[in-house]
Design a protein around this motif. Structure first.
Motif, PDB file in Angstrom:
ATOM      1  N   HIS B 321      -4.111   1.121  -7.732  1.00  0.00           N
ATOM      2  CA  HIS B 321      -3.687   0.571  -6.440  1.00  0.00           C
ATOM      3  C   HIS B 321      -2.529   1.377  -5.862  1.00  0.00           C
ATOM      4  O   HIS B 321      -2.465   1.588  -4.650  1.00  0.00           O
ATOM      5  CB  HIS B 321      -3.301  -0.901  -6.598  1.00  0.00           C
ATOM      6  N   PHE B 325      -2.406   3.254  -2.202  1.00  0.00           N
ATOM      7  CA  PHE B 325      -1.395   3.116  -1.144  1.00  0.00           C
ATOM      8  C   PHE B 325      -0.892   4.489  -0.699  1.00  0.00           C
ATOM      9  O   PHE B 325      -0.764   4.751   0.496  1.00  0.00           O
ATOM     10  CB  PHE B 325      -0.201   2.284  -1.624  1.00  0.00           C
ATOM     11  N   TRP B 329      -1.364   6.027   3.133  1.00  0.00           N
ATOM     12  CA  TRP B 329      -0.296   6.498   4.028  1.00  0.00           C
ATOM     13  C   TRP B 329      -0.521   7.942   4.427  1.00  0.00           C
ATOM     14  O   TRP B 329      -0.177   8.338   5.538  1.00  0.00           O
ATOM     15  CB  TRP B 329       1.070   6.294   3.374  1.00  0.00           C
ATOM     16  N   ASP B 399       6.794  -2.519  -1.727  1.00  0.00           N
ATOM     17  CA  ASP B 399       6.500  -3.589  -0.780  1.00  0.00           C
ATOM     18  C   ASP B 399       7.545  -3.617   0.332  1.00  0.00           C
ATOM     19  O   ASP B 399       7.228  -3.723   1.517  1.00  0.00           O
ATOM     20  CB  ASP B 399       6.482  -4.912  -1.567  1.00  0.00           C
ATOM     21  N   SER B 403       5.341  -2.349   3.464  1.00  0.00           N
ATOM     22  CA  SER B 403       4.420  -3.383   3.971  1.00  0.00           C
ATOM     23  C   SER B 403       4.773  -3.887   5.359  1.00  0.00           C
ATOM     24  O   SER B 403       3.912  -4.419   6.053  1.00  0.00           O
ATOM     25  CB  SER B 403       4.373  -4.560   3.010  1.00  0.00           C
ATOM     26  N   TYR B 470      -4.848  -4.687   2.057  1.00  0.00           N
ATOM     27  CA  TYR B 470      -3.669  -4.045   1.477  1.00  0.00           C
ATOM     28  C   TYR B 470      -2.807  -5.069   0.749  1.00  0.00           C
ATOM     29  O   TYR B 470      -2.417  -4.874  -0.407  1.00  0.00           O
ATOM     30  CB  TYR B 470      -2.887  -3.343   2.594  1.00  0.00           C
ATOM     31  N   VAL B 474      -1.406  -5.494  -3.175  1.00  0.00           N
ATOM     32  CA  VAL B 474      -0.003  -5.569  -3.593  1.00  0.00           C
ATOM     33  C   VAL B 474       0.182  -6.741  -4.544  1.00  0.00           C
ATOM     34  O   VAL B 474       0.798  -6.642  -5.604  1.00  0.00           O
ATOM     35  CB  VAL B 474       0.923  -5.725  -2.365  1.00  0.00           C
TER      36      VAL B 474
END
Lengths: 217, 579
Positions: B321, B325, B329, B399, B403, B470, B474
């Motif tokens: 995971h 991420f 990005w 996070d 996020s 997403y 998390v």
């Protein structure tokens, strides 16, 4: 950059000019520039590509060697790292990308698959090594090679570049600007245009053997 | 251990039509092909089997039968309903397509057509999917032999025990990994355009005249070499300006023939190959394969091995995971900075993998009935440091930094919507399904290993857009850390493998389906054994391949720039997409 790397060993630089002046020849300068800014093509085929990214990331940091500028376009890239299994369906695209790269261009076969088919060699959709189509400069063993191995392979490539001479390299010779490889195409199976005659002969031979066998039966 | 025996008795519900599969070691039911659609419609509408997980073919050459095996589940949980449909093995082979009932069967039926040559009548777009149009033959048939074919089964006599290996190239008439019919003449061969069927499958190209301005719809090809397709994935999109009208994924650029090679291999030789499916999660892939084979062997796994599997699996999920991420990005334009942070954590986890298994990425760690090496106290301490200290901190940092970023949220919110009904219909599993409000996690609905002992939540969100997918992930990292902490606190001492490790095992005849909650969705292995040392059928149901079926649905109506993000959030890995 190592200090005095450019200098020819037979000339002594006065102490007060050390690090400011270099006495060198054109080949050394030319190769120094090229090999300190090897731009790889951003192009991953399989598992090895992940280790290639890891080599770009913080811990291994290929930027230390001037290799961090990954170019998504073949026109701007110097070296093609073939990172992963080459399949029959993909190989026309790879050869086309190679043809689109500007000279000087280099090919690094990263990992067992790109070097010779690896664990998937017997597969019906697998090309047993990219060297069946492209001229490979450096082979890196491993499945996948660790980032250290990739860095080592790229340093090998730099050493190779250091050996070249501007008066002898092919891309300044008369003739076509760049090496073009005939692009294979997908028929009943993968057909290499350079081997059409061989394929025809082998298929004919098979046909005669088959009819002889039928006759015998 | 998971059992797939079902309490629902199909043969009593459809008396005279459906028969129980009575072959020894087999389970489920046989449905005649002319009744298949009727029974399937009832299964879905009346009996609640709304999630068709796996569809695959088996070639019973000696019996002259071709079989298609379906594994259907309820999205509310529970064991599988296995049913099969057999047809005579005489070309042309035809079967009704179940895509009208379960649209998720779309790509899987195309795969069967490609590899086995079974035509599915009523399929909306039956083209080859992994090989190209015009490829000679259907390679997974038992009587189809690849160019480097030597023997039916491994170990090959030329290599073992004599060990006189010659290059495979020297043994074939063409000196290469190609096969052509005798008398084939490449000069007289008329090329057919392999792309033609693909472009006709897109919606029709049309020219509109609006307010005196002529507008053309354009076709855009992305891939197979494109920095944002996560490998050699290719998509063809029909655009109206920037809006996607129709989109078709083109697969097979990394089709490495796992299944054909796997059926020649011995059982244990397949374990390193499973590492190369989803190469981010080699610690998790082999678990599903081990489950299937352990089911056939009737093997129990020792306590300590179960705990080690959970620990390694959850570590693997966390790094999967995190990398997702980072790559997400990248796709959004924050080039490489978040990815650098993700790779920092991943390297620490890979250090542990390397230390316990010997390899960073291709761990080759699972064995039937356990794992191959124990985790020593030093590594255990490293894992504890990560699970109790560093990872919880780093997840919060991620996070906090990412996020709520405004650009991020505006790119993600409301994009790529997939309704819960469609998500189930398209057989989507994993975080994408949970972001659509369905709490479907195999670790909970159909537990395997020892997941029933841990206290953890299944993160669910309800907007079914990219942002939710997403955020679900998390939260999943947090839950993985919770599982890790519990497992590390309670792991017992003891043996790590049942029985003596052996390089060759004979597996009793029968079939088994082992499935796990892989970080990307449901990973299943369907193994058929004929009692010998090599699997008769070795099918891999991968989450990437089935989840990608819903790609067009999610993309139509969005902008082409969002396609990259939608694709990224399905979390495909080409190694298991094309296999």
């Amino acid at each position: 950059m190592m200090e005095n790397e450019l200098n020819l060993p037979e000339f002594n630089i006065p102490e007060e000019l050390d690090g400011k002046v270099a006495i060198t020849n054109l080949d050394r300068l030319y190769n120094f520039g090229r090999r300190s800014s090897l731009w790889p093509m951003m192009f991953g085929l399989a598992c090895c590509a992940i280790e290639m990214i890891a080599a770009q990331a913080g811990r291994y940091d290929m930027a230390r060697f001037g290799m961090e500028v990954m170019r998504p376009s073949p026109r701007q890239a110097d070296v093609m790292i073939v990172a992963g299994t080459v399949t029959k369906k993909m190989v026309p695209a790879i050869v086309r990308l190679y043809n689109q790269m500007a000279e000087p261009k280099y090919v690094v076969a990263m990992g067992a698959c790109a070097s010779g088919g690896g664990p998937f060699k017997e597969g019906y959709n697998v090309v047993a090594g990219i060297d069946k189509f492209l001229p490979v400069d450096v082979y890196i063993p491993g499945c996948p090679p660790t980032p250290q191995a990739l860095v080592k392979g790229m340093i090998r490539l730099q050493e190779k570049i250091d050996q070249q001479s501007i008066s002898k390299v092919r891309w300044y010779k008369k003739g076509a600007d760049s090496v073009e490889i005939a692009i294979p195409f997908l028929g009943p199976d993968l057909i290499d245009p350079r081997r059409i005659q061989d394929i025809k002969e082998a298929a004919n031979e098979l046909a005669t053997v088959n009819t002889a066998e039928e006759g015998a039966a | 251990m998971e059992t797939t025996t079902t309490t629902f008795e199909l043969d009593k519900t459809f008396p005279g039509i459906v028969m129980a599969d009575t072959r020894s070691g087999y389970e489920g039911y046989l449905i005649p092909s002319d009744q298949l659609l009727k029974v399937c419609a009832d299964l879905k509408n009346k009996h609640g089997y709304d999630l068709l997980s796996s569809v695959t073919g088996v070639d019973y050459l000696s019996e002259g039968k071709m079989e298609v095996v379906y594994h259907a589940f309820k999205s509310s949980g529970g064991p599988a309903l296995v049913f099969k449909c057999q047809i005579e093995r005489v070309d042309p082979m035809e079967m009704p397509s179940v895509t009208s009932i379960w649209p998720g069967a779309d790509f899987q039926e195309r795969e069967i057509w490609d590899l086995y040559g079974i035509k599915f009548t009523g399929h909306p777009d039956l083209r080859r999917i992994l090989m190209w149009e015009g490829f000679e033959g259907h390679p997974m048939r038992k009587d189809w032999k690849e160019a480097f074919y030597e023997e039916e089964k491994k170990p090959l006599k030329s290599r073992w025990p004599q060990g006189n290996h010659k290059y495979a190239e020297t043994k074939t008439p063409y000196g290469d990994n190609v096969r052509f019919d005798a008398g084939f003449d490449p000069e007289k061969w008329v090329p057919t355009d392999p792309e033609e069927a693909l472009y006709t499958a897109l919606k029709k190209f049309k020219t509109e005249v609006k307010d005196g301005i002529q507008t053309d719809h354009i076709i855009v090809n992305m891939g197979p070499q494109h920095p944002s397709t996560h490998g050699v994935f290719r998509a063809v999109a029909l655009l109206n300006g920037e809006e996607i009208l129709s989109l078709k994924p083109v697969l097979g650029y990394l089709h490495r023939n796992h299944e054909k090679i796997g059926e020649r291999n011995t059982y244990i030789q397949n374990i390193p190959y499973t590492d190369r499916l989803d190469y981010f999660n080699s610690m998790y892939n082999a678990w599903a394969y081990s489950l299937a084979v352990e089911k056939l062997l009737g093997l129990e796994v020792p306590e300590r091995a179960e705990y080690i599997r959970v620990i390694m699996g959850e570590l693997s999920r966390i790094q999967n995971h995190l990398i997702l991420f980072g790559m997400l990005w990248n796709d959004l334009g924050a080039y490489f900075t978040p990815a650098l942070y993700a790779f920092e954590e991943r390297e620490l986890i890979l250090d542990i993998f390397e230390s316990v298994s010997g390899s960073r990425m291709m761990c080759n760690y699972h064995r039937f009935g356990g794992v191959v090496r124990d985790v020593n106290p030093m590594n255990m301490q490293k894992i504890k440091d990560l699970a109790f200290d560093r990872l919880p901190r780093k997840v919060e940092e991620f996070d906090k930094l990412l996020s709520e970023n405004e650009i991020f949220v505006s790119r993600m919110k409301g994009v790529g919507y997939l309704s819960p009904e469609d998500a189930i219909g398209y057989s989507v599993t994993g975080p994408t399904l949970r972001a659509a409000g369905i709490p479907y996690d195999i670790r909970r609905v159909n537990p395997y290993g020892i997941y029933d002992r841990f206290d953890f939540d299944i993160p669910v969100r309800h907007n079914s857009d990219l942002l939710d997918r997403y955020l679900v992930r998390v939260e999943e990292i947090r839950q993985s850390i919770r599982i890790l902490q519990q497992a590390l606190n309670t792991i017992p001492e003891g043996p790590i493998i049942t029985g003596k490790p052996s390089y060759q095992i004979k597996v009793p005849a029968g079939e088994a389906y082992g499935r796990i909650e892989h970080p990307k969705g449901e990973l299943g292995f369907y193994v058929v054994s004929d009692g010998s040392a090599n699997p008769y059928r070795y099918h891999i149901r991968t989450p990437s391949f089935v989840n990608i079926t819903s790609l067009e649905k999610m993309c139509v109506g969005t902008k082409i720039a969002d396609f990259v993000t939608i694709l990224g959030m399905i979390d495909i890995v080409l190694g298991e997409l094309d296999r």
